[in-house]
Design an enzyme around this catalytic site. Structure first.
Site, PDB file in Angstrom:
ATOM      1  N   GLY A  31      54.438  42.237  48.443  1.00 50.33           N
ATOM      2  CA  GLY A  31      55.409  41.574  47.580  1.00 50.33           C
ATOM      3  C   GLY A  31      54.763  40.937  46.361  1.00 50.33           C
ATOM      4  O   GLY A  31      53.618  41.201  46.027  1.00 50.33           O
ATOM      5  N   HIS A  34      54.375  43.666  40.796  1.00 50.91           N
ATOM      6  CA  HIS A  34      53.967  43.766  39.396  1.00 50.91           C
ATOM      7  C   HIS A  34      53.938  45.244  39.003  1.00 50.91           C
ATOM      8  O   HIS A  34      54.263  46.113  39.825  1.00 50.91           O
ATOM      9  CB  HIS A  34      52.614  43.078  39.170  1.00 50.91           C
ATOM     10  N   HIS A  37      52.435  47.847  41.374  1.00 47.45           N
ATOM     11  CA  HIS A  37      53.314  48.272  42.470  1.00 47.45           C
ATOM     12  C   HIS A  37      54.378  49.258  41.960  1.00 47.45           C
ATOM     13  O   HIS A  37      54.676  50.255  42.619  1.00 47.45           O
ATOM     14  CB  HIS A  37      54.053  47.068  43.065  1.00 47.45           C
ATOM     15  N   LYS A 149      43.138  50.584  43.140  1.00 50.27           N
ATOM     16  CA  LYS A 149      42.658  49.205  42.961  1.00 50.27           C
ATOM     17  C   LYS A 149      41.975  48.741  44.244  1.00 50.27           C
ATOM     18  O   LYS A 149      40.925  48.111  44.208  1.00 50.27           O
ATOM     19  CB  LYS A 149      43.846  48.319  42.617  1.00 50.27           C
ATOM     20  N   ASP A 150      42.596  49.056  45.386  1.00 54.49           N
ATOM     21  CA  ASP A 150      42.003  48.728  46.691  1.00 54.49           C
ATOM     22  C   ASP A 150      41.353  50.009  47.215  1.00 54.49           C
ATOM     23  O   ASP A 150      41.846  50.644  48.160  1.00 54.49           O
ATOM     24  CB  ASP A 150      43.077  48.217  47.637  1.00 54.49           C
ATOM     25  N   GLN A 153      40.462  50.328  50.874  1.00 49.61           N
ATOM     26  CA  GLN A 153      41.675  50.429  51.699  1.00 49.61           C
ATOM     27  C   GLN A 153      42.187  51.872  51.701  1.00 49.61           C
ATOM     28  O   GLN A 153      42.527  52.433  52.752  1.00 49.61           O
ATOM     29  CB  GLN A 153      42.740  49.486  51.139  1.00 49.61           C
ATOM     30  N   SER A 186      48.725  40.518  42.435  1.00 48.52           N
ATOM     31  CA  SER A 186      49.616  39.375  42.708  1.00 48.52           C
ATOM     32  C   SER A 186      48.837  38.081  42.619  1.00 48.52           C
ATOM     33  O   SER A 186      49.366  37.037  42.261  1.00 48.52           O
ATOM     34  CB  SER A 186      50.240  39.515  44.097  1.00 48.52           C
ATOM     35  N   ARG A 187      47.545  38.133  42.971  1.00 51.94           N
ATOM     36  CA  ARG A 187      46.725  36.920  42.990  1.00 51.94           C
ATOM     37  C   ARG A 187      46.360  36.432  41.582  1.00 51.94           C
ATOM     38  O   ARG A 187      45.844  35.328  41.449  1.00 51.94           O
ATOM     39  CB  ARG A 187      45.437  37.155  43.797  1.00 51.94           C
TER      40      ARG A 187
HETATM   41  P1  AMP Z   1      49.335  44.453  47.635  1.00 47.15           P
HETATM   42  O1  AMP Z   1      50.764  44.009  47.491  1.00 47.15           O
HETATM   43  O2  AMP Z   1      48.380  43.698  46.765  1.00 47.15           O
HETATM   44  O3  AMP Z   1      48.909  44.556  49.075  1.00 47.15           O
HETATM   45  O4  AMP Z   1      49.271  45.933  47.080  1.00 47.15           O
HETATM   46  C1  AMP Z   1      50.140  46.928  47.520  1.00 47.15           C
HETATM   47  C2  AMP Z   1      49.702  48.254  46.950  1.00 47.15           C
HETATM   48  O5  AMP Z   1      49.688  48.178  45.525  1.00 47.15           O
HETATM   49  C3  AMP Z   1      48.289  48.649  47.391  1.00 47.15           C
HETATM   50  O6  AMP Z   1      48.272  50.049  47.668  1.00 47.15           O
HETATM   51  C4  AMP Z   1      47.467  48.302  46.173  1.00 47.15           C
HETATM   52  O7  AMP Z   1      46.300  49.104  46.052  1.00 47.15           O
HETATM   53  C5  AMP Z   1      48.433  48.623  45.061  1.00 47.15           C
HETATM   54  N1  AMP Z   1      48.065  47.901  43.835  1.00 47.15           N
HETATM   55  C6  AMP Z   1      47.822  46.573  43.708  1.00 47.15           C
HETATM   56  N2  AMP Z   1      47.439  46.284  42.447  1.00 47.15           N
HETATM   57  C7  AMP Z   1      47.433  47.460  41.763  1.00 47.15           C
HETATM   58  C8  AMP Z   1      47.114  47.839  40.422  1.00 47.15           C
HETATM   59  N3  AMP Z   1      46.729  46.949  39.503  1.00 47.15           N
HETATM   60  N4  AMP Z   1      47.226  49.139  40.086  1.00 47.15           N
HETATM   61  C9  AMP Z   1      47.608  50.063  40.999  1.00 47.15           C
HETATM   62  N5  AMP Z   1      47.916  49.784  42.280  1.00 47.15           N
HETATM   63  C10 AMP Z   1      47.829  48.497  42.657  1.00 47.15           C
END
Ligand code: AMP
Length: 281
Positions: A31, A34, A37, A149-150, A153, A186-187
Site C-alpha cells: 500500500g 506511488h 506500483h 527496485k527490490d 525479492q 513508500s518510505r
Molecule cells: P512495496 O509496496 O514497497 O512492498 O512494493 C510492492 C511492489 O512494488 C514490489 O514488487 C516492489 O518492487 C515494487 N516497487 C516499489 N517501488 C518501486 C519503484 N520505484 N519502481 C518499480 N517498482 C517498485
C-alpha cells in the site's frame, strides 16, 4: 472495483473469472501506492484481463525494531489510485486473517537470502516468500508482477516459483524514479527536506559506477570504494552495504567482465533506502 478482506471470498473469485476465460494478474503491495506500483499494474494488464492487487503490510517480513507499526498507510488514496489504474479487485486482509494464532509453516530459501538485504534483515525473505506463496494460493493468478527496485525479492520469488513448480508467470518491472533520480518508495515520505539531497547519493553512486566501468575500471572493489566515498560525503548517510554481484546468484564479483548487479542499502537519517542498477561493461 471490489474490495475483498476475507480469504474465502478471494479464493472463490478466480474460478468464476477463469470460467469467463480471463487471465488474472496479481500485484502484491504494502500500500501507500506511488507511480512505481502503478507501473506494475499497467504491466499486469498487458498479461491479463483481470487485475488483482493486494495491500497488506506483512508483519513476518519486518524484523524487531523495524517500521511495521509506523509504515505509511492511506487506504482512501490507494483506493482512488488503484481504481484509476484499472484494478478489478483490491485484496486487503487483516493480519489475523492471514496469520492464525497457530501459524507455523514458512517458506525458506537456502542461498539467495544470505546476501545483500538478507544479511541485515535475517528473516525478511522468509516472510516475503511465505506471504507471496499464500497470496498465490489465495488469488490463484496466471501472472504476478514485481519491481526490480527490490531486485533480491524478485530473484527469491523467481527461484521459489521454479523450485516449487508454481504455474505462475513472474514478471519483473523496471525501477520508476522521481525526476531527480530518487527511486520511488513508500518510505520516501519519512525523508525530511534536508535528507532529500543525501538520499540522491544512492542513484548518483550507481551512475558514477556505471561511468567508471565504461571508462575501463573493472575492479569491483575500486568501484565500491568510490561509491562509499561519494555516499559517506553526506553526514546523514550510514551505509548498510554496497555490493557488486552476479545478478542470478547474488554472489560477489571481483572483476567485472559481464553485466553485474550493483546493489546498495543506505540509511538516510532513520530511513533505510535501497537501490540498484545492472552495470554493463
Ligand atoms: P512495496 O509496496 O514497497 O512492498 O512494493 C510492492 C511492489 O512494488 C514490489 O514488487 C516492489 O518492487 C515494487 N516497487 C516499489 N517501488 C518501486 C519503484 N520505484 N519502481 C518499480 N517498482 C517498485
Amino acid at each position: 472495483m471490489q474490495i475483498i478482506n476475507k480469504i474465502k471470498e478471494m479464493q472463490s473469485l478466480p474460478d468464476r473469472i477463469k470460467r469467463e476465460e480471463k487471465r488474472i494478474a496479481l500485484v502484491p503491495t504494502m500500500g501507500f501506492l506511488h507511480k512505481g506500483h502503478i507501473s506494475l499494474m499497467k504491466e499486469g494488464l498487458k498479461h491479463a484481463e483481470f487485475l488483482v492487487i493486494s495491500i497488506f503490510v506483512n508483519p513476518t517480513q519486518f524484523g524487531p525494531g523495524e517500521d511495521l507499526e509506523s509504515y505509511p498507510r492511506n487506504f482512501e488514496r490507494d483506493f482512488a489510485l488503484a481504481e484509476k489504474a484499472g484494478v478489478n479487485v483490491i485484496f486487503a486482509p487483516e493480519a489475523k486473517e492471514i496469520y492464525s494464532a497457530h501459524f507455523q509453516t514458512y517458506v525458506t530459501l537456502q542461498d539467495l537470502p544470505n546476501h545483500l538485504c538478507g544479511i541485515s534483515r535475517p528473516d525478511h525473505f522468509r516472510g516475503v516468500a511465505t506471504i507471496v506463496t499464500k497470496l498465490f494460493n489465495i488469488v490463484k493468478p496466471n501472472a504476478a508482477v514485481f519491481g526490480q527496485k527490490d531486485f533480491q525479492q524478485l530473484a527469491v520469488i523467481k527461484q521459489m516459483v521454479s523450485d516449487l513448480n508454481l504455474d505462475i508467470k513472474i514478471i519483473g518491472a523496471p525501477i520508476i524514479r522521481e525526476d531527480d533520480g530518487l527511486a520511488l518508495s513508500s518510505r520516501n515520505v519519512y525523508l525530511s527536506p534536508s535528507e532529500r539531497l543525501p538520499a540522491l547519493s544512492l542513484f548518483k553512486a550507481l551512475n558514477n559506477s556505471q561511468r567508471l566501468l565504461a571508462s575501463g575500471v573493472t575492479d569491483a572493489s575500486k568501484i565500491i570504494s568510490e561509491a562509499v566515498e561519494l555516499i559517506d560525503s553526506y553526514r546523514e548517510t550510514v551505509i548498510d552495504y554496497i555490493a557488486v554481484c552476479d545478478p542470478e546468484t547474488l554472489t560477489d564479483i571481483k572483476r567485472i567482465e559481464k553485466p553485474v548487479l550493483m546493489a546498495l542499502a543506505v540509511k538516510v537519517g532513520k530511513t533505510r533506502l535501497i537501490d540498484n542498477m545492472v552495470l554493463e561493461p
